[in-house]
Design a protein around this motif. Structure first.
Motif, PDB file in Angstrom:
ATOM      1  N   ARG A  46       7.270   1.473  -5.010  1.00 52.56           N
ATOM      2  CA  ARG A  46       8.537   2.210  -5.077  1.00 52.56           C
ATOM      3  C   ARG A  46       9.570   1.621  -4.115  1.00 52.56           C
ATOM      4  NH1 ARG A  46       4.635   6.143  -6.063  1.00 52.56           N
ATOM      5  NH2 ARG A  46       4.257   6.406  -3.823  1.00 52.56           N
ATOM      6  N   ARG A  47       9.089   1.021  -3.030  1.00 53.27           N
ATOM      7  CA  ARG A  47       9.953   0.246  -2.139  1.00 53.27           C
ATOM      8  C   ARG A  47       9.540  -1.210  -2.243  1.00 53.27           C
ATOM      9  NH1 ARG A  47      11.132   2.822   3.734  1.00 53.27           N
ATOM     10  NH2 ARG A  47      12.594   1.055   3.691  1.00 53.27           N
ATOM     11  N   GLN A  48      10.537  -2.096  -2.266  1.00 51.07           N
ATOM     12  CA  GLN A  48      10.278  -3.505  -2.527  1.00 51.07           C
ATOM     13  C   GLN A  48      10.283  -4.306  -1.223  1.00 51.07           C
ATOM     14  OE1 GLN A  48       9.589  -4.443  -5.768  1.00 51.07           O
ATOM     15  NE2 GLN A  48       9.756  -2.235  -6.108  1.00 51.07           N
ATOM     16  N   ASN A  49       9.104  -4.737  -0.814  1.00 52.60           N
ATOM     17  CA  ASN A  49       8.980  -5.628   0.337  1.00 52.60           C
ATOM     18  C   ASN A  49       7.632  -6.321   0.220  1.00 52.60           C
ATOM     19  OD1 ASN A  49       8.055  -6.418   3.155  1.00 52.60           O
ATOM     20  ND2 ASN A  49      10.179  -5.833   3.585  1.00 52.60           N
ATOM     21  N   PRO A  50       7.601  -7.601  -0.184  1.00 53.59           N
ATOM     22  CA  PRO A  50       6.323  -8.277  -0.413  1.00 53.59           C
ATOM     23  C   PRO A  50       5.408  -8.274   0.806  1.00 53.59           C
ATOM     24  CG  PRO A  50       8.121  -9.561  -1.342  1.00 53.59           C
ATOM     25  CD  PRO A  50       8.749  -8.462  -0.554  1.00 53.59           C
ATOM     26  N   GLY A  51       5.979  -8.444   2.002  1.00 48.23           N
ATOM     27  CA  GLY A  51       5.145  -8.446   3.199  1.00 48.23           C
ATOM     28  C   GLY A  51       4.453  -7.119   3.411  1.00 48.23           C
ATOM     29  N   MET A  52       5.192  -6.028   3.273  1.00 52.37           N
ATOM     30  CA  MET A  52       4.590  -4.703   3.430  1.00 52.37           C
ATOM     31  C   MET A  52       3.578  -4.439   2.322  1.00 52.37           C
ATOM     32  SD  MET A  52       5.592  -3.008   6.129  1.00 52.37           S
ATOM     33  CE  MET A  52       5.220  -1.318   5.676  1.00 52.37           C
ATOM     34  N   ALA A  53       3.913  -4.822   1.106  1.00 49.58           N
ATOM     35  CA  ALA A  53       2.993  -4.596  -0.007  1.00 49.58           C
ATOM     36  C   ALA A  53       1.682  -5.335   0.205  1.00 49.58           C
ATOM     37  CB  ALA A  53       3.644  -5.029  -1.319  1.00 49.58           C
ATOM     38  N   ASN A  54       1.745  -6.563   0.687  1.00 47.07           N
ATOM     39  CA  ASN A  54       0.526  -7.328   0.928  1.00 47.07           C
ATOM     40  C   ASN A  54      -0.320  -6.712   2.030  1.00 47.07           C
ATOM     41  OD1 ASN A  54       1.120  -9.219  -1.042  1.00 47.07           O
ATOM     42  ND2 ASN A  54       2.174 -10.604   0.374  1.00 47.07           N
ATOM     43  N   LEU A  55       0.323  -6.200   3.073  1.00 46.36           N
ATOM     44  CA  LEU A  55      -0.419  -5.573   4.165  1.00 46.36           C
ATOM     45  C   LEU A  55      -1.137  -4.301   3.716  1.00 46.36           C
ATOM     46  CD1 LEU A  55       2.014  -5.847   7.221  1.00 46.36           C
ATOM     47  CD2 LEU A  55      -0.246  -6.909   7.021  1.00 46.36           C
ATOM     48  N   LEU A  56      -0.520  -3.577   2.796  1.00 41.11           N
ATOM     49  CA  LEU A  56      -1.004  -2.235   2.454  1.00 41.11           C
ATOM     50  C   LEU A  56      -1.783  -2.178   1.152  1.00 41.11           C
ATOM     51  CD1 LEU A  56       2.325  -0.372   3.300  1.00 41.11           C
ATOM     52  CD2 LEU A  56       0.300  -0.549   4.755  1.00 41.11           C
ATOM     53  N   ASP A  57      -1.841  -3.269   0.438  1.00 39.17           N
ATOM     54  CA  ASP A  57      -2.345  -3.280  -0.935  1.00 39.17           C
ATOM     55  C   ASP A  57      -3.703  -2.625  -1.093  1.00 39.17           C
ATOM     56  OD1 ASP A  57      -2.305  -3.888  -3.663  1.00 39.17           O
ATOM     57  OD2 ASP A  57      -3.421  -5.740  -3.320  1.00 39.17           O
ATOM     58  N   HIS A  58      -4.618  -2.871  -0.169  1.00 42.42           N
ATOM     59  CA  HIS A  58      -5.995  -2.383  -0.337  1.00 42.42           C
ATOM     60  C   HIS A  58      -6.329  -1.220   0.599  1.00 42.42           C
ATOM     61  CE1 HIS A  58      -6.745  -5.722  -3.009  1.00 42.42           C
ATOM     62  NE2 HIS A  58      -6.355  -6.579  -2.081  1.00 42.42           N
ATOM     63  N   LEU A  59      -5.336  -0.618   1.214  1.00 41.30           N
ATOM     64  CA  LEU A  59      -5.599   0.464   2.162  1.00 41.30           C
ATOM     65  C   LEU A  59      -5.608   1.814   1.450  1.00 41.30           C
ATOM     66  CD1 LEU A  59      -3.470  -0.634   5.252  1.00 41.30           C
ATOM     67  CD2 LEU A  59      -5.844  -1.183   4.691  1.00 41.30           C
TER      68      LEU A  59
END
Length: 203
Positions: A46-59
């Protein structure tokens, strides 16, 4: 948790106090519900930030709640605001929007949701003070263009889309120029309904 959160503090500053960059906001002391919502927004797109998405993807949701609780509990003083360049008329217009809103455009006052001191309201409404001007402009612009979303109904998207560029600039200048009060903690939950239906109000 301090060691586990080092990936967060690389961008958000020591203990989440923010950096001088202007694009990485303070996360220390924000309402836990708000932080949790933003973590899930980044993870779920819902928020676009590849760095944040990669950090949180599997949490997991449970771990994201732990992260949110960790940073929410950190109580740090705020630095003084940076000087901004804005005309007196722009600052006056911004203060009217902040304090009173604009009924003709169905814009509620900022204080109606974010608290009279603008330090946020528990459990999930963030403060608006202590944020850099560029960050505020960027986030309002992201809601206007659809790059940022929240849980439906997305009240901030509705508000942002009703703001012309001059109001966005004025609000960002006014908010970023205000000192944060000594008691910067979010206000306690309120019983009265918010002026707009907002899907992120309760995490």
């Amino acid at each position: 948790m301090d060691q586990r959160m080092m990936a967060c503090t690389l961008c958000h500053g020591n203990q989440g106090r923010a950096t001088s960059s202007g694009y990485f906001p303070r996360i220390a002391g924000k309402p836990a519900g708000y932080l949790y919502n933003q973590l899930t927004h980044f993870r779920d797109g819902r928020r676009q930030n590849p760095g944040m998405a990669n950090l949180l993807d599997h949490l997991s949701d449970a771990y994201l709640r732990d992260i949110a609780a960790h940073f929410s509990a950190i109580d740090l003083p705020y630095p003084p605001p940076q000087p901004v360049q804005a005309s007196g008329s722009a600052m006056n217009r911004a203060e009217v929007l902040v304090r009173d809103g604009d009924a003709a455009r169905q814009l509620p006052a900022c204080v109606a949701c974010h608290g009279q001191a603008l330090t946020g309201v528990n459990p999930a409404v963030p403060g608006l003070l202590g944020l850099p001007r560029d960050y505020l402009i960027g986030q309002l612009g992201a809601w206007q263009t659809g790059l940022r979303h929240a849980h439906a109904p997305d009240c901030m998207a509705q508000i942002a889309k009703a703001l012309p560029p001059e109001d966005v600039a004025a609000l960002a200048a006014w908010l970023s120029s205000r000192p944060v009060p000594a008691n910067s903690k979010p206000a306690p939950p309120v019983d009265k309904p918010m002026p707009m239906r907002c899907g992120s109000a309760v995490p």
